[in-house]
Write a protein that holds these residues in place. Structure first.
Motif, PDB file in Angstrom:
ATOM      1  N   SER A 113       0.845  -1.193   0.000  1.00 30.44           N
ATOM      2  CA  SER A 113       0.000   0.000   0.000  1.00 30.44           C
ATOM      3  C   SER A 113       0.886   1.250   0.000  1.00 30.44           C
ATOM      4  O   SER A 113       1.976   1.260   0.577  1.00 30.44           O
ATOM      5  N   PRO A 114       0.426   2.319  -0.638  1.00 35.07           N
ATOM      6  CA  PRO A 114       1.238   3.534  -0.737  1.00 35.07           C
ATOM      7  C   PRO A 114       1.555   4.173   0.608  1.00 35.07           C
ATOM      8  O   PRO A 114       2.669   4.638   0.821  1.00 35.07           O
ATOM      9  N   TRP A 115       0.603   4.182   1.537  1.00 40.82           N
ATOM     10  CA  TRP A 115       0.875   4.817   2.831  1.00 40.82           C
ATOM     11  C   TRP A 115       1.937   4.052   3.607  1.00 40.82           C
ATOM     12  O   TRP A 115       2.739   4.636   4.322  1.00 40.82           O
ATOM     13  N   LEU A 175       5.308   4.978   2.123  1.00 42.40           N
ATOM     14  CA  LEU A 175       5.718   6.338   2.471  1.00 42.40           C
ATOM     15  C   LEU A 175       6.172   6.447   3.926  1.00 42.40           C
ATOM     16  O   LEU A 175       7.155   7.131   4.225  1.00 42.40           O
ATOM     17  N   VAL A 176       5.485   5.781   4.831  1.00 43.24           N
ATOM     18  CA  VAL A 176       5.883   5.806   6.239  1.00 43.24           C
ATOM     19  C   VAL A 176       7.250   5.141   6.404  1.00 43.24           C
ATOM     20  O   VAL A 176       8.128   5.655   7.105  1.00 43.24           O
TER      21      VAL A 176
END
Length: 146
Positions: A11-13, A16-17
């Protein structure tokens, strides 16, 4: 797309985290006082920072699973080195590792935990998305009637 060639995506989030924590780890290991370090210590400190930043860039790829695995391994070893090598040791590695102080140790430990957690979440989600009853190949029946 055939069942066997599906790629594992994250997942993108989550990517990014994980990338943000790796950037923090790279910034914490960046040599701020290069005059205090020898040439080898400077190379070690800058190399550690560079690897963390490259792993953060790898997290931005669609298939970030190899970067997550490499990030968990590298930052885990880095955090272990921070904890094993005492700050008072008079070696080039100790000087290079402890240039960032406690922030560098905490950043390496946090990056290791976040990479490992992201890897576990990705693999768990991929496993739950897979259908439970995977069709098997039909077996060839012999021509004899029984």
């Amino acid at each position: 797309m055939p069942q066997g060639s599906q790629r594992l995506t994250t997942s993108p989030w989550l990517r990014l985290v994980t990338a943000a924590v790796l950037v923090l780890c790279g910034a914490a290991h960046f040599p701020l006082h290069p005059a205090d370090l020898s040439t080898t210590g400077l190379a070690l400190s800058a190399g550690t920072s560079g690897v963390c930043l490259l792993l953060a860039l790898g997290m931005l790829l669609r298939n970030a699973l190899p970067a997550m695995a490499a990030g968990a391994l590298f930052t885990g070893l880095l955090a272990a080195a921070h904890l094993i090598i005492p700050k008072t040791a008079n070696t080039t590695l100790a000087t290079a590792l402890h240039g960032g102080g406690i922030l560098a140790t905490l950043a390496a430990a946090a990056a290791a935990l976040v990479c490992l957690l992201a890897l576990a979440i990705t693999l768990t989600l991929a496993r739950s998305r897979r259908p439970l009853d995977t069709p098997t190949r039909p077996t060839a029946r012999s021509g004899r009637a029984s």
